[in-house]
Design a protein around this motif. Structure first.
Motif, mmCIF file in Angstrom:
data_model
loop_
_atom_site.group_PDB
_atom_site.id
_atom_site.type_symbol
_atom_site.label_atom_id
_atom_site.label_comp_id
_atom_site.label_asym_id
_atom_site.label_seq_id
_atom_site.Cartn_x
_atom_site.Cartn_y
_atom_site.Cartn_z
ATOM 1 N N LEU A 1 72.479 78.803 19.484
ATOM 2 C CA LEU A 1 72.319 80.125 18.882
ATOM 3 C C LEU A 1 73.414 80.383 17.852
ATOM 4 O O LEU A 1 74.608 80.282 18.160
ATOM 5 C CB LEU A 1 72.352 81.203 19.964
ATOM 6 C CG LEU A 1 71.344 81.014 21.114
ATOM 7 C CD1 LEU A 1 71.488 82.139 22.138
ATOM 8 C CD2 LEU A 1 69.920 80.960 20.575
ATOM 9 N N ALA B 1 74.987 87.564 16.256
ATOM 10 C CA ALA B 1 74.066 86.704 16.997
ATOM 11 C C ALA B 1 72.864 87.467 17.516
ATOM 12 O O ALA B 1 72.025 86.901 18.230
ATOM 13 C CB ALA B 1 74.797 86.058 18.168
ATOM 14 N N GLY C 1 68.959 86.094 16.917
ATOM 15 C CA GLY C 1 68.695 84.849 17.631
ATOM 16 C C GLY C 1 68.782 85.016 19.135
ATOM 17 O O GLY C 1 68.009 84.410 19.880
ATOM 18 N N PHE D 1 65.965 84.497 22.173
ATOM 19 C CA PHE D 1 66.260 83.676 23.344
ATOM 20 C C PHE D 1 65.938 84.432 24.631
ATOM 21 O O PHE D 1 65.298 83.890 25.547
ATOM 22 C CB PHE D 1 67.738 83.271 23.319
ATOM 23 C CG PHE D 1 68.211 82.598 24.569
ATOM 24 C CD1 PHE D 1 67.731 81.343 24.922
ATOM 25 C CD2 PHE D 1 69.142 83.219 25.397
ATOM 26 C CE1 PHE D 1 68.169 80.714 26.085
ATOM 27 C CE2 PHE D 1 69.579 82.597 26.557
ATOM 28 C CZ PHE D 1 69.095 81.348 26.905
ATOM 29 N N TRP E 1 59.619 78.547 20.506
ATOM 30 C CA TRP E 1 60.929 79.193 20.338
ATOM 31 C C TRP E 1 61.928 78.226 19.700
ATOM 32 O O TRP E 1 62.741 78.620 18.858
ATOM 33 C CB TRP E 1 61.461 79.646 21.702
ATOM 34 C CG TRP E 1 62.926 79.981 21.653
ATOM 35 C CD1 TRP E 1 63.495 81.129 21.161
ATOM 36 C CD2 TRP E 1 64.008 79.135 22.046
ATOM 37 N NE1 TRP E 1 64.876 81.047 21.240
ATOM 38 C CE2 TRP E 1 65.209 79.834 21.781
ATOM 39 C CE3 TRP E 1 64.080 77.864 22.606
ATOM 40 C CZ2 TRP E 1 66.461 79.289 22.059
ATOM 41 C CZ3 TRP E 1 65.331 77.322 22.881
ATOM 42 C CH2 TRP E 1 66.500 78.033 22.611
ATOM 43 N N TYR E 2 61.861 76.951 20.069
ATOM 44 C CA TYR E 2 62.870 75.990 19.657
ATOM 45 C C TYR E 2 62.671 75.473 18.233
ATOM 46 O O TYR E 2 63.634 75.042 17.586
ATOM 47 C CB TYR E 2 62.863 74.804 20.643
ATOM 48 C CG TYR E 2 63.852 73.712 20.308
ATOM 49 C CD1 TYR E 2 65.232 73.938 20.353
ATOM 50 C CD2 TYR E 2 63.409 72.447 19.935
ATOM 51 C CE1 TYR E 2 66.127 72.929 20.054
ATOM 52 C CE2 TYR E 2 64.303 71.429 19.628
ATOM 53 C CZ TYR E 2 65.662 71.677 19.684
ATOM 54 O OH TYR E 2 66.553 70.685 19.380
ATOM 55 N N HIS F 1 65.178 76.266 15.445
ATOM 56 C CA HIS F 1 66.472 75.624 15.665
ATOM 57 C C HIS F 1 66.400 74.145 15.308
ATOM 58 O O HIS F 1 67.343 73.580 14.737
ATOM 59 C CB HIS F 1 66.902 75.798 17.126
ATOM 60 C CG HIS F 1 67.048 77.227 17.545
ATOM 61 N ND1 HIS F 1 68.127 78.006 17.167
ATOM 62 C CD2 HIS F 1 66.249 78.035 18.295
ATOM 63 C CE1 HIS F 1 67.997 79.215 17.668
ATOM 64 N NE2 HIS F 1 66.864 79.270 18.370
ATOM 65 N N ARG G 1 66.576 73.801 11.602
ATOM 66 C CA ARG G 1 67.897 74.154 11.080
ATOM 67 C C ARG G 1 68.912 73.037 11.313
ATOM 68 O O ARG G 1 69.794 72.801 10.479
ATOM 69 C CB ARG G 1 68.366 75.454 11.766
ATOM 70 C CG ARG G 1 69.796 75.866 11.451
ATOM 71 C CD ARG G 1 70.085 77.269 12.006
ATOM 72 N NE ARG G 1 69.807 77.377 13.405
ATOM 73 C CZ ARG G 1 70.651 77.034 14.382
ATOM 74 N NH1 ARG G 1 71.841 76.539 14.059
ATOM 75 N NH2 ARG G 1 70.338 77.191 15.646
#
Length: 690
Positions: free
Chosen positions: A438, A472, A475, A479, A503-504, A507, A510
């Motif tokens: 995160l 944060a 993000g 989560f 959800w993942y 990430h 990125r």
């Protein structure tokens, strides 16, 4: 013979002796203990499957049979074979019998199941999660840091070394002083600190409700030391059958002998000549000492008829292992026709070795042997480097085994961490991994959030009220949303995994440039999840028996239907190929420089060569470069060294091989000398840029 036993007709005499041992029609009383010494290629799996089927055909209760194999896939294949055998007698009714073989799996998998069933009686929370090796090392490192060992004046052992020492102590059942002196002598100065570290590590695991691989055996072993629990488990099984017994460690052998102290109903199958996993604390003594563990001793049946290799290969392999200091007498033989002696090929160096193998591989391909029916084996993964370069240059596709496992890939571990954290919020290693995904959350913030989670009874509420950095927020809210969805369980399994993957994905994009390739792995993970009944079973069984493929290593080439196999000898065990090439059959590689200390280590290196040789069906080439490159194996560091043929093929055995050199060098080539001139080209090259 009656039609009822016609399913045994395809067995040879020794296989049939093993199958029928202690089994009588209409008598379900467990028979005396049996050790089956199954030589390479002797039909071991077929024999064990027939024994299980024969027990069932003679009235044994399938729910009271415990079958332990080296992998969960091996157990599944064994059950499929048992059903095929049973159908010859019972038709479709055989399926119901094999479906009731519910106690089939690995030692670790069976251990996990037993621990969950008895969790409350032994002080465990049944919702425990299981750490793989990397997660266990991370937790060890966390405890190591908390104790201040990461900031010692003298360098303290790394997390991986600490975990290896701990694991060796547990599995070998030896005190830390003995383990350090024998296997980790450079850590002898840290006995007190390591003892304190391991005690704190155990406390941390219990506080977080996690078990590591070793705990699955250790807790089971401790259960067997308790008379009431041991009696309950021992009474549960009439027949216990164990495959690959030569690969068990002291802890596993102790569990087995506690389950069947008299040996009644106990069958173990293996080959002392293929015991090659001492680095996992496996000991060949388990199989060598098995017969005399009982009074009267266990009966021994030897399977020495080989169905894989030509006689020339078997004769050479027999001669190599015959020089072992201690072994069960066994000489493999075959009635296969044809085939010559294995080749012992001398080359100048590793570059020539690579070129020789490529030429041989391509020549055999032209003769009709597909690439995937050929394999190049090596003692250590790094030995294949020059060959991989040559294969790539020649555009020859290959797959290498012995690298990362599927679950070791970062993106797979991220998704698995989410599932583990949802399953067990006390799993701090998984929690830290997720917090690090995160943006805007660092180690300090992550610790505060996880401390808040530990203090609250409800995971979702604790996350919603946890202190978090303002940057944060977005993000973190996403989560919390995925955790809420997974905890509520609205979507049936395995749809939960799709929700986690969605959800993942941001990430993944990125953090990784090759996100598209890694995403394919996540889709594959979803497909795998469909084979499990629940999240708990998925997390347990996949962690204990992961697939091999991952986008972080060389996988099966997507655009090629054929490819050459490259493999470490350890990864090749249990496999076979039409043609096999062994790299670096020289001292320093096999035996490894690191395996020439104690006599037991040297004997295992001999068994490694035997395993490599017995993978070949028709063609076997052992290549001996006159010079090879060592990497960090000596006080002088990386270097090229002159090589001697492996000591496991002494002069007395050379007549069993076809000896040749490559390339063929004519007299003119051997006598040419370089012109008498000295040119400092290095200085010229530097001067070009001045």
């Amino acid at each position: 013979m009656s039609a009822a036993f016609a399913y045994l007709d395809g067995l040879n005499d020794q296989q049939r002796r093993a199958v029928e041992h202690g089994v009588a029609p209409a008598d379900t009383t467990p028979g005396p203990p049996l050790l089956v010494i199954a030589g390479a290629g002797s039909g071991k799996t077929n024999t064990l499957a027939h024994r299980v089927a024969h027990l069932l055909m003679n009235g044994a209760d399938p729910r009271r049979i415990l079958l332990m194999t080296f992998s969960r896939r091996a157990a599944s294949e064994m059950i499929r074979r048992v059903e095929r055998i049973g159908r010859k007698v019972m038709g479709d009714k055989a399926h119901a019998l094999t479906e009731a073989l519910v106690w089939a799996g690995t030692f670790h998998g069976i251990g996990a199941r037993i621990l969950r069933e008895h969790a409350e009686a032994i002080g465990l929370d049944p919702a425990f999660t299981i750490h793989d090796r990397e997660d266990a090392a991370d937790l060890m490192n966390l405890v190591r840091h908390q104790l201040g060992y990461s900031k010692m004046e003298n360098r303290f052992p790394t997390k991986g070394t600490c975990l290896s020492i701990y694991s060796r102590c547990v599995n070998s059942q030896r005190p830390i002083e003995t383990v350090l002196a024998k296997t980790f002598p450079w850590c002898n100065a840290w006995v007190a600190e390591l003892r304190a570290l391991f005690a704190a590590y155990v406390e941390a695991k219990q506080a977080q409700n996690v078990l590591d691989y070793d705990d699955l055996l250790l807790w089971w072993s401790q259960m067997m030391a308790h008379p009431v629990l041991a009696a309950d488990l021992a009474e549960r099984f009439d027949h216990v059958l164990v495959d690959e017994y030569q690969d068990t460690n002291a802890l596993q052998a102790g569990i087995l002998l506690a389950l069947k102290p008299t040996g009644a109903g106990l069958t173990v199958v293996g080959d002392d000549a293929q015991s090659i996993y001492a680095f996992r604390a496996a000991t060949v003594r388990n199989i060598l000492d098995f017969p005399k563990a009982f009074d009267p001793p266990a009966q021994i049946v030897t399977l020495d008829r080989n169905y894989r290799s030509t006689q020339g290969i078997l004769t050479a392999a027999n001669a190599v292992i015959e020089l072992a200091a201690e072994r069960f007498t066994k000489n493999l033989w075959t009635d296969k026709q044809g085939g010559g002696r294995p080749a012992l090929v001398t080359v100048r160096g590793e570059a020539d070795q690579a070129r020789y193998i490529v030429e041989q591989v391509l020549a055999r391909r032209e003769e009709g042997t597909r690439l995937k029916h050929q394999a190049v084996l090596f003692r250590t993964s790094s030995h294949s480097g020059p060959l991989e370069v040559e294969l790539t240059r020649r555009n020859i596709p290959f797959v290498k085994f012995g690298g990362l496992k599927f679950l070791d890939a970062a993106h797979i571990k991220d998704l698995m961490a989410l599932l583990r954290f949802v399953q067990n919020p006390r799993d701090r290693v998984s929690g830290f991994r997720l917090m690090n995904l995160l943006a805007g959350i660092g180690p300090a913030s992550a610790s505060k959030i996880l401390d808040h989670v530990d203090a609250g009874p409800d995971l979702v509420l604790a996350l919603e009220t946890a202190p978090r950095p303002s940057k944060a927020a977005a993000g973190f809210d996403a989560f919390v949303g995925v955790v809420r969805d997974l905890r509520q369980g609205d979507a049936p399994w395995p749809a939960e995994l799709e929700r986690a993957r969605i959800w993942y994905e941001p990430h993944l994009e990125r953090m990784h440039e090759d996100a598209e390739t890694r995403l394919a792995d996540l889709w594959q993970l979803e497909q795998i999840a469909g084979g499990y009944a629940s999240r708990e079973k998925f997390l347990t069984e996949l962690t204990l028996d992961p697939p091999d493929a991952t986008s972080d290593q060389a996988g099966v080439p997507l655009l090629d239907e054929d490819y050459l196999i490259l493999s470490t000898i350890h990864s090749a065990k249990g496999q076979e190929w039409k043609a096999v090439y062994l790299l670096n059959a020289v001292d320093g590689c096999i035996p490894s420089d690191l395996g020439t200390g104690a006599a037991a280590e040297l004997e295992e290196e001999r068994r490694l060569l035997y395993v490599a040789m017995t993978r070949a069906k028709e063609d076997l080439s052992l290549v001996t470069p006159q010079r090879f490159y060592t990497h960090g194996q000596s006080p002088t560091g990386d270097r090229h060294v002159l090589a001697n043929r492996t000591r496991f093929i002494p002069k007395s055995l050379l007549g069993l091989f076809d000896r040749t050199s490559w390339p063929i060098v004519d007299h003119e080539d051997r006598t040419r000398t370089a012109p008498a001139v000295t040119v400092n080209l290095a200085a010229q090259m530097r001067g070009m840029w001045k």
